[in-house]
Write an enzyme that holds these catalytic residues in place. Sequence first.
Site, PDB file in Angstrom:
ATOM      1  N   ILE A   1      27.474   5.309  29.732  1.00  0.00           N
ATOM      2  CA  ILE A   1      27.177   4.255  29.657  1.00  0.00           C
ATOM      3  C   ILE A   1      26.273   4.311  27.958  1.00  0.00           C
ATOM      4  CG2 ILE A   1      25.642   2.400  30.124  1.00  0.00           C
ATOM      5  CD1 ILE A   1      28.636   2.507  31.378  1.00  0.00           C
ATOM      6  N   THR A   2      24.554   4.649  27.687  1.00  0.00           N
ATOM      7  CA  THR A   2      24.362   5.155  26.913  1.00  0.00           C
ATOM      8  C   THR A   2      23.782   5.941  26.504  1.00  0.00           C
ATOM      9  OG1 THR A   2      22.619   3.951  27.981  1.00  0.00           O
ATOM     10  CG2 THR A   2      24.035   2.851  27.004  1.00  0.00           C
ATOM     11  N   GLN A   3      23.144   6.210  25.463  1.00  0.00           N
ATOM     12  CA  GLN A   3      22.494   7.867  24.790  1.00  0.00           C
ATOM     13  C   GLN A   3      21.584   7.190  24.249  1.00  0.00           C
ATOM     14  OE1 GLN A   3      24.703  10.447  23.774  1.00  0.00           O
ATOM     15  NE2 GLN A   3      23.221  12.269  23.429  1.00  0.00           N
ATOM     16  N   GLY A   4      20.013   7.846  24.787  1.00  0.00           N
ATOM     17  CA  GLY A   4      18.671   7.588  23.980  1.00  0.00           C
ATOM     18  C   GLY A   4      18.808   8.988  23.909  1.00  0.00           C
ATOM     19  N   ALA A   5      17.198   8.837  23.907  1.00  0.00           N
ATOM     20  CA  ALA A   5      16.337  10.090  22.115  1.00  0.00           C
ATOM     21  C   ALA A   5      16.039  10.895  23.491  1.00  0.00           C
ATOM     22  CB  ALA A   5      15.255   9.335  21.758  1.00  0.00           C
ATOM     23  N   GLU A   6      16.194   9.910  25.470  1.00  0.00           N
ATOM     24  CA  GLU A   6      15.717  10.744  26.163  1.00  0.00           C
ATOM     25  C   GLU A   6      16.907  11.347  27.074  1.00  0.00           C
ATOM     26  OE1 GLU A   6      12.196  12.926  26.760  1.00  0.00           O
ATOM     27  OE2 GLU A   6      11.932  12.065  25.296  1.00  0.00           O
TER      28      GLU A   6
ATOM     29  N   ARG B   1      20.664  10.213  28.774  1.00  0.00           N
ATOM     30  CA  ARG B   1      21.821   9.801  28.348  1.00  0.00           C
ATOM     31  C   ARG B   1      22.308   9.264  30.061  1.00  0.00           C
ATOM     32  NH1 ARG B   1      25.033  15.217  27.978  1.00  0.00           N
ATOM     33  NH2 ARG B   1      23.745  16.013  26.724  1.00  0.00           N
TER      34      ARG B   1
ATOM     35  N   LYS C   1      21.062   9.011  36.009  1.00  0.00           N
ATOM     36  CA  LYS C   1      20.686   9.018  34.079  1.00  0.00           C
ATOM     37  C   LYS C   1      19.461  10.834  34.263  1.00  0.00           C
ATOM     38  CE  LYS C   1      16.462   6.651  33.056  1.00  0.00           C
ATOM     39  NZ  LYS C   1      15.684   5.660  32.770  1.00  0.00           N
TER      40      LYS C   1
ATOM     41  N   ASP D   1       8.172  -0.269  27.958  1.00  0.00           N
ATOM     42  CA  ASP D   1       9.603  -0.826  26.936  1.00  0.00           C
ATOM     43  C   ASP D   1      10.000  -1.813  27.545  1.00  0.00           C
ATOM     44  OD1 ASP D   1      11.127  -0.804  25.225  1.00  0.00           O
ATOM     45  OD2 ASP D   1      12.504   1.263  26.199  1.00  0.00           O
TER      46      ASP D   1
END
Lengths: 197, 279
Positions: free
Chosen positions: B29-34, B36, B52, B175
């Site tokens: 779904i998403t890929q963040g800095a920390e 996926r 997560k 956040d």
Amino acid sequence: MALERLTLEHVPSTHRVYITLFRDVSNSSFLQSQLISRNPEFEYAFIDVSSIISRTHLLAAVYNAINTQIDGTLKTPNVHSEVVISLSPSNNIAETYRRWGITPDKTKDLIVVKIVVSADEEEAETERKVWEHLTQHVQGTPVPLTDGEISKATDWPKVRKYYKLNGVPGLERLKDEDLKKKQMEKLVLMGMALRGM
Amino acid sequence: MTTTNTTTTTQFPPPKVLTYPSSTPPILITQGAEGRLYKTTYLSPSIPCALKYRPPKPYRHPILDARLTKARLSAEAKVLERCWREGIPVPAVYAVDTSAGWMAIEWIDGPPVRAGINEWLGDPPEVEQDGGHQQDKKKENADEDEGEAPMVDLMRRIGLAVGRLHNLAGVVHGDLTTSNMMLRPPLDGGDAAQGKAGKALEGEVVLIDFGLATQSQSDEDRAVDLYVLERAFLSTHPRAERLFGEVLEAYRGSFKKAASVLVKLEDVRMRGRKKSMIG
């Protein structure tokens, strides 16, 4: 035959999981003694249904035990005992066996879980053997393991105590009993997931 | 139907747990800095979940890496449990494997608040769509304010949700953005809002992504939480800028000590998110 072959998401195909439920079990002392003496023929997870609220609740423990076994970090002798301790929100193993495991003369309704890992034999053969062994040694009435059958035996005050669900503000505010039970199931799952954190 | 899948659409290998068979292939779904986020299933095909995953960081010493991953996952899980016990709508935690670096949590249905607001902004509410005999039943004084009612209502729900998080759970999110809030449709009667103006803004506000959350009761931390939300909101939805005040007003009314947080917010606005460490 009331033995059910479970399919769980994200479990390797090498693992076969069988579950069933026996009502009015009369020889819980004998069954528990087989576990204590580590009789290899009795490698089962025996779970007292009164401490269980739903299939999802049970399945979560089975999944967790298998995941721990794959990881190689079992905290108990085998994957079956790990199923039992996975039900607990605490790390106290002895207490967990008393609460969720089979108790001599007390346990009347019993869930049995059998996990077979990469057996060479045919599936039908394994299933037949497990069932034969169980019906031979468990004195009780086998019934399919459904949410309905579980809920007949659930001891809610006990479950609420075990998972520290008394006086929880998020539950006290709820009026709708069905919704409350749904939310309690989530809190139970979380208690298990956060064991030892 | 069971398929073995390897999520070929992703350029990074999925965590091992997702390589085992499941009824439907996991979706990145998403890929963040920390880490996926995958959408997949938990235990049975009928229970969707979000997984997560915090992959190991090759630039960190392995022992430190493992320790950080473990600490962060367990901190997030604990915060979610705390919120749950207080009855604050957040995802439930299904399973945590701190050594493998993943956590399976409840899948929250519905669009993010960001998408809801954008839909509403780009597609202003029409009083009536079916025309003819079902003509405008709204009061004569249906002025601009009334057209904004669904948006004002959403702003208040957001303020209330943040207030409850701060007050009841003693948690600051860390956040807050309109992407980290979902609009969960009601369990039943989901189409009750059909055709109603502002449908895009309906639903229960559910806060998600507690990866940066901490337990804190301090006005300072709470004010920073609001400040982060304010900045994020104004840059994501500049056209809805003047409505943000409603978030703060609802926050003010949500608990006793909210007023002093809002006073602190003034200070934070003057100096920015970081507190000066001089002196």
